[in-house]
Design a protein around this motif. Structure first.
Motif, PDB file in Angstrom:
ATOM      1  N   THR A  80       0.900  -1.153   0.000  1.00  0.00           N
ATOM      2  CA  THR A  80       0.000   0.000   0.000  1.00  0.00           C
ATOM      3  C   THR A  80       0.937   1.200   0.000  1.00  0.00           C
ATOM      4  O   THR A  80       2.037   1.131   0.563  1.00  0.00           O
ATOM      5  CB  THR A  80      -0.900   0.048   1.261  1.00  0.00           C
ATOM      6  N   HIS A  81       0.530   2.270  -0.672  1.00  0.00           N
ATOM      7  CA  HIS A  81       1.403   3.451  -0.802  1.00  0.00           C
ATOM      8  C   HIS A  81       2.753   3.092  -1.422  1.00  0.00           C
ATOM      9  O   HIS A  81       3.750   3.764  -1.171  1.00  0.00           O
ATOM     10  CB  HIS A  81       1.617   4.125   0.561  1.00  0.00           C
ATOM     11  N   LEU A  82       2.799   2.006  -2.176  1.00  0.00           N
ATOM     12  CA  LEU A  82       4.038   1.452  -2.733  1.00  0.00           C
ATOM     13  C   LEU A  82       5.069   1.146  -1.637  1.00  0.00           C
ATOM     14  O   LEU A  82       6.259   1.068  -1.870  1.00  0.00           O
ATOM     15  CB  LEU A  82       4.639   2.358  -3.824  1.00  0.00           C
ATOM     16  N   GLN A  83       4.604   0.974  -0.406  1.00  0.00           N
ATOM     17  CA  GLN A  83       5.454   0.534   0.690  1.00  0.00           C
ATOM     18  C   GLN A  83       5.033  -0.898   1.004  1.00  0.00           C
ATOM     19  O   GLN A  83       3.838  -1.190   1.057  1.00  0.00           O
ATOM     20  CB  GLN A  83       5.191   1.386   1.940  1.00  0.00           C
ATOM     21  N   ALA A  84       6.008  -1.777   1.247  1.00  0.00           N
ATOM     22  CA  ALA A  84       5.683  -3.158   1.585  1.00  0.00           C
ATOM     23  C   ALA A  84       4.721  -3.150   2.761  1.00  0.00           C
ATOM     24  O   ALA A  84       4.957  -2.487   3.770  1.00  0.00           O
ATOM     25  CB  ALA A  84       6.955  -3.915   1.923  1.00  0.00           C
ATOM     26  N   ALA A  85       3.613  -3.891   2.617  1.00  0.00           N
ATOM     27  CA  ALA A  85       2.581  -3.863   3.654  1.00  0.00           C
ATOM     28  C   ALA A  85       2.420  -5.235   4.302  1.00  0.00           C
ATOM     29  O   ALA A  85       2.730  -5.412   5.478  1.00  0.00           O
ATOM     30  CB  ALA A  85       1.261  -3.393   3.055  1.00  0.00           C
ATOM     31  N   GLN A  86       1.957  -6.203   3.519  1.00  0.00           N
ATOM     32  CA  GLN A  86       1.832  -7.571   4.006  1.00  0.00           C
ATOM     33  C   GLN A  86       2.213  -8.501   2.870  1.00  0.00           C
ATOM     34  O   GLN A  86       1.970  -8.182   1.712  1.00  0.00           O
ATOM     35  CB  GLN A  86       0.385  -7.870   4.436  1.00  0.00           C
ATOM     36  N   PRO A  87       2.764  -9.668   3.203  1.00  0.00           N
ATOM     37  CA  PRO A  87       3.116 -10.596   2.120  1.00  0.00           C
ATOM     38  C   PRO A  87       1.866 -11.091   1.391  1.00  0.00           C
ATOM     39  O   PRO A  87       0.820 -11.317   2.005  1.00  0.00           O
ATOM     40  CB  PRO A  87       3.795 -11.761   2.845  1.00  0.00           C
ATOM     41  N   VAL A  88       1.969 -11.231   0.092  1.00  0.00           N
ATOM     42  CA  VAL A  88       0.934 -11.873  -0.727  1.00  0.00           C
ATOM     43  C   VAL A  88       1.659 -12.855  -1.643  1.00  0.00           C
ATOM     44  O   VAL A  88       2.878 -13.005  -1.549  1.00  0.00           O
ATOM     45  CB  VAL A  88       0.139 -10.841  -1.560  1.00  0.00           C
ATOM     46  N   THR A  94       5.426  -8.888   8.527  1.00  0.00           N
ATOM     47  CA  THR A  94       4.540  -9.830   9.230  1.00  0.00           C
ATOM     48  C   THR A  94       4.115  -9.285  10.599  1.00  0.00           C
ATOM     49  O   THR A  94       3.641 -10.032  11.452  1.00  0.00           O
ATOM     50  CB  THR A  94       5.204 -11.224   9.389  1.00  0.00           C
ATOM     51  N   ALA A  95       4.295  -7.991  10.795  1.00  0.00           N
ATOM     52  CA  ALA A  95       3.895  -7.383  12.080  1.00  0.00           C
ATOM     53  C   ALA A  95       2.416  -7.633  12.374  1.00  0.00           C
ATOM     54  O   ALA A  95       2.033  -7.897  13.520  1.00  0.00           O
ATOM     55  CB  ALA A  95       4.201  -5.885  12.067  1.00  0.00           C
ATOM     56  N   THR A  96       1.569  -7.551  11.352  1.00  0.00           N
ATOM     57  CA  THR A  96       0.139  -7.804  11.568  1.00  0.00           C
ATOM     58  C   THR A  96      -0.088  -9.233  12.059  1.00  0.00           C
ATOM     59  O   THR A  96      -0.981  -9.480  12.877  1.00  0.00           O
ATOM     60  CB  THR A  96      -0.663  -7.565  10.271  1.00  0.00           C
ATOM     61  N   ASP A  97       0.753 -10.157  11.558  1.00  0.00           N
ATOM     62  CA  ASP A  97       0.619 -11.547  11.997  1.00  0.00           C
ATOM     63  C   ASP A  97       0.929 -11.677  13.489  1.00  0.00           C
ATOM     64  O   ASP A  97       0.315 -12.461  14.199  1.00  0.00           O
ATOM     65  CB  ASP A  97       1.546 -12.446  11.171  1.00  0.00           C
ATOM     66  N   LEU A  98       1.923 -10.895  13.939  1.00  0.00           N
ATOM     67  CA  LEU A  98       2.262 -10.915  15.361  1.00  0.00           C
ATOM     68  C   LEU A  98       1.088 -10.375  16.196  1.00  0.00           C
ATOM     69  O   LEU A  98       0.698 -10.975  17.213  1.00  0.00           O
ATOM     70  CB  LEU A  98       3.537 -10.085  15.608  1.00  0.00           C
ATOM     71  N   ALA A  99       0.511  -9.281  15.748  1.00  0.00           N
ATOM     72  CA  ALA A  99      -0.634  -8.714  16.480  1.00  0.00           C
ATOM     73  C   ALA A  99      -1.787  -9.713  16.498  1.00  0.00           C
ATOM     74  O   ALA A  99      -2.416  -9.939  17.548  1.00  0.00           O
ATOM     75  CB  ALA A  99      -1.065  -7.399  15.819  1.00  0.00           C
ATOM     76  N   ASP A 100      -2.071 -10.332  15.348  1.00  0.00           N
ATOM     77  CA  ASP A 100      -3.150 -11.337  15.286  1.00  0.00           C
ATOM     78  C   ASP A 100      -2.860 -12.499  16.241  1.00  0.00           C
ATOM     79  O   ASP A 100      -3.764 -13.033  16.892  1.00  0.00           O
ATOM     80  CB  ASP A 100      -3.307 -11.873  13.846  1.00  0.00           C
ATOM     81  N   PHE A 101      -1.581 -12.884  16.332  1.00  0.00           N
ATOM     82  CA  PHE A 101      -1.162 -13.969  17.233  1.00  0.00           C
ATOM     83  C   PHE A 101      -1.523 -13.622  18.677  1.00  0.00           C
ATOM     84  O   PHE A 101      -2.057 -14.442  19.417  1.00  0.00           O
ATOM     85  CB  PHE A 101       0.354 -14.194  17.077  1.00  0.00           C
ATOM     86  N   LEU A 102      -1.214 -12.382  19.074  1.00  0.00           N
ATOM     87  CA  LEU A 102      -1.492 -11.960  20.451  1.00  0.00           C
ATOM     88  C   LEU A 102      -2.997 -11.947  20.734  1.00  0.00           C
ATOM     89  O   LEU A 102      -3.434 -12.277  21.839  1.00  0.00           O
ATOM     90  CB  LEU A 102      -0.880 -10.579  20.707  1.00  0.00           C
ATOM     91  N   THR A 125       2.842  -4.899  19.498  1.00  0.00           N
ATOM     92  CA  THR A 125       3.597  -5.221  18.281  1.00  0.00           C
ATOM     93  C   THR A 125       4.417  -4.015  17.831  1.00  0.00           C
ATOM     94  O   THR A 125       5.559  -4.160  17.391  1.00  0.00           O
ATOM     95  CB  THR A 125       2.635  -5.672  17.163  1.00  0.00           C
ATOM     96  N   GLY A 126       3.870  -2.850  17.977  1.00  0.00           N
ATOM     97  CA  GLY A 126       4.607  -1.631  17.627  1.00  0.00           C
ATOM     98  C   GLY A 126       5.901  -1.537  18.415  1.00  0.00           C
ATOM     99  O   GLY A 126       6.936  -1.145  17.884  1.00  0.00           O
ATOM    100  N   ARG A 127       5.850  -1.914  19.670  1.00  0.00           N
ATOM    101  CA  ARG A 127       7.070  -1.864  20.495  1.00  0.00           C
ATOM    102  C   ARG A 127       8.068  -2.926  20.059  1.00  0.00           C
ATOM    103  O   ARG A 127       9.287  -2.694  20.075  1.00  0.00           O
ATOM    104  CB  ARG A 127       6.708  -1.987  21.971  1.00  0.00           C
ATOM    105  N   VAL A 128       7.549  -4.102  19.654  1.00  0.00           N
ATOM    106  CA  VAL A 128       8.450  -5.147  19.144  1.00  0.00           C
ATOM    107  C   VAL A 128       9.131  -4.665  17.858  1.00  0.00           C
ATOM    108  O   VAL A 128      10.341  -4.845  17.670  1.00  0.00           O
ATOM    109  CB  VAL A 128       7.683  -6.468  18.890  1.00  0.00           C
ATOM    110  N   VAL A 129       8.355  -4.023  16.986  1.00  0.00           N
ATOM    111  CA  VAL A 129       8.916  -3.506  15.732  1.00  0.00           C
ATOM    112  C   VAL A 129      10.014  -2.468  16.038  1.00  0.00           C
ATOM    113  O   VAL A 129      11.090  -2.479  15.450  1.00  0.00           O
ATOM    114  CB  VAL A 129       7.821  -2.896  14.832  1.00  0.00           C
ATOM    115  N   ALA A 130       9.735  -1.614  16.997  1.00  0.00           N
ATOM    116  CA  ALA A 130      10.719  -0.577  17.358  1.00  0.00           C
ATOM    117  C   ALA A 130      12.021  -1.227  17.851  1.00  0.00           C
ATOM    118  O   ALA A 130      13.126  -0.786  17.500  1.00  0.00           O
ATOM    119  CB  ALA A 130      10.135   0.336  18.429  1.00  0.00           C
ATOM    120  N   LEU A 131      11.873  -2.302  18.612  1.00  0.00           N
ATOM    121  CA  LEU A 131      13.046  -3.019  19.117  1.00  0.00           C
ATOM    122  C   LEU A 131      13.844  -3.637  17.974  1.00  0.00           C
ATOM    123  O   LEU A 131      15.079  -3.525  17.917  1.00  0.00           O
ATOM    124  CB  LEU A 131      12.590  -4.106  20.105  1.00  0.00           C
ATOM    125  N   ALA A 132      13.114  -4.288  17.053  1.00  0.00           N
ATOM    126  CA  ALA A 132      13.788  -4.925  15.903  1.00  0.00           C
ATOM    127  C   ALA A 132      14.496  -3.875  15.059  1.00  0.00           C
ATOM    128  O   ALA A 132      15.612  -4.086  14.567  1.00  0.00           O
ATOM    129  CB  ALA A 132      12.773  -5.705  15.071  1.00  0.00           C
TER     130      ALA A 132
END
Ligand code: ARG
Length: 460
Positions: A156-164, A367-375, A390-397
């Motif tokens: 989306t926005h030509l930025q990688a969003a989710q894998p397809v 796959t950040a959305t997948d992590l949120a869905d997991f929680l 998940t946002g905090r995990v992303v910030a850490l990564a």
């Protein structure tokens, strides 16, 4: 001297400028087959109802067949002083068969003649377009099946969003092109009425049989209003509107091919047959065909606006403005056909770089959305809270410059105690796409099922 068709009330012939602005033969000669078919049907009908003798009808038929052959074989002399295709054919017919030719125009006008000729031409163009659309769909289905499980980034926005998967991406275009085909079918149904016999605008006093000519020319019946019959160019606008929407779809695919084939993306390699080199930079391989497909859309959209603008101010019924309908439509027919052939060739031939696609799919914490869905699923968090964690995990990564699945479990637990070892099974791009099993989602099994759906639908 005056015009041989309508010069009776004129003392002198037209000025050269008049002829230059008025003559349409240079482009409407393209309607010759339809014009002759229309005349044959009209003459046959006139003979059938007793307006024309059997003898005259036979002469007219033979003369028209000769003209058709002469034009097809390049032996016909098209004359600007005879204005358009209708008068070129009729004047030549008079040279060939004499006075009987003058009876052909009984109960007919060039206004209904051009309306039926052009309708038949657009009808044929719609049918050709439909075949070309089908070929593109088949090419897309082949690639979708082949790449049902090839993971790529969805943007989306030509930025990688989710894998397809690349197969899913191809199927998105199948949907668009299938809708284009449905627009063709709608337009053909509306076009299926024959204007011949409306005469100049008011109908005629001769006992013509319009149902008969309509059937002979492959229409389901005659149009119901003579004024509308000679004024209507909706069928041409339908063609240009359909063509514009279709070209817009092709242009988006072309744009993606341009992006994908850059060395920076390197998702696809165009075949040599659909790329060009540079005259100065030896290393270059340019996606010119895709760029031209993108550009053709501009002129096709332009044709639509052009004809809408020609038509919008015209009082009923015929005005000569309407002669300007043809070049726009012819240009759109030709350029859309070219664009479709080129894009179909590119889709068939292009090499798909699955490694590059897969690597790009994993970049950007896709796959950040997948992590949120997991929680949500495993720990019962509300989605909004899971989103925050998940946002905090992303910030850490991001801080550690690693992918999500490269973070050790203790680091994840430090962010939120409720994250368990099972999380690693959802963080890969393959797990991500495999989980998207909702109807219409990108899971490889869904993609295969959709390919099967389309193949079955196209077979029936
Ligand atoms: N060449 C004309 C056109 O394309 C044919 C119809 C001319 N009719 C007329 N009354 N001038 O529209």
């Amino acid at each position: 001297s005056g015009n041989e068709m309508w010069g009776g009330r004129f003392a002198s012939g037209p000025d050269a400028i008049m002829e230059a602005i008025n003559a349409s033969i240079d482009f409407d000669k393209r309607l010759y087959e339809e014009d002759i078919a229309g005349s044959l049907a009209h003459a046959e009908m006139l003979a059938g109802v007793g307006i024309l003798s059997g003898d005259d009808a036979a002469k007219i038929r033979q003369g028209l067949e000769t003209i058709r052959r002469d034009i097809a074989e390049g032996r016909f002399e098209f004359r600007r002083d005879r204005e358009d295709i209708h008068m070129n054919v009729e004047a030549r017919l008079a040279e060939l068969i004499g006075p009987a030719a003058g009876r052909l125009h009984t109960a007919r006008s060039r206004n209904d003649q051009v309306a039926v000729d052009f309708r038949m031409h657009v009808r044929a163009a719609f049918r050709d377009l439909d075949r070309a659309l089908l070929a593109l769909i088949e090419a897309l289905l082949d690639r979708a099946e082949e790449h049902a499980a090839t993971v790529m980034p969805g943007f989306t926005h030509l930025q990688a969003a989710q894998p397809v998967t690349f197969g899913h991406h191809c199927l998105a275009y199948v949907e668009m092109v299938a809708r284009d085909r449905s627009r063709v079918a709608d337009a053909l149904a509306r076009l299926d009425e024959c204007p011949l016999g409306a005469a100049a605008l008011a109908g005629t006093g001769f006992p013509i049989d319009r149902h008969r000519t309509a059937a002979a020319l492959g229409f389901s019946g005659p149009t119901r209003n003579s004024l509308d019959s000679v004024s209507d160019r909706d069928f041409a606008l339908d063609f240009l509107a359909t063509a514009s929407i279709c070209a817009t779809h092709l242009s988006r695919l072309a744009e993606e091919i341009v992006i994908w084939s850059t060395p920076q993306f390197d998702f696809v390699r165009l075949s040599d047959s659909f790329s060009t080199g540079s005259s100065i930079m030896p290393q270059k391989k340019n996606p010119d065909a895709a760029e031209l497909v993108r550009a053709k859309t501009g002129r096709i959209n332009g044709s639509l606006v052009s004809l809408l603008t020609v038509m919008k101010g015209l009082p009923l019924s015929y005005s000569k403005d309407m002669q300007e309908d043809k070049e726009q439509v012819f240009d759109a027919i030709d350029n859309l056909a070219l664009a479709l052939a080129a894009i179909t060739g590119m889709v068939r031939d292009m090499g798909v770089n699955a490694q590059k696609m897969r690597a790009a799919a994993g970049a950007g914490f896709s796959t950040a959305t997948d992590l949120a869905d997991f929680l949500v699923r495993e720990a019962g968090l509300p989605f909004r809270e899971a989103h925050h964690v998940t946002g905090r995990v992303v910030a850490l990564a991001e801080e550690r410059r690693v992918a999500l699945e490269a973070l050790p479990l203790d680091a994840l637990k430090a962010v939120d105690e409720r994250i368990t070892d099972a999380v690693y099974s959802v963080l890969s791009v393959d797990a991500s796409v495999a989980s998207r099993t909702s109807f219409g989602g990108t899971a490889p099994d869904n993609v295969r099922a959709q390919v099967a759906f389309w193949r079955e639908r196209l077979a029936s």
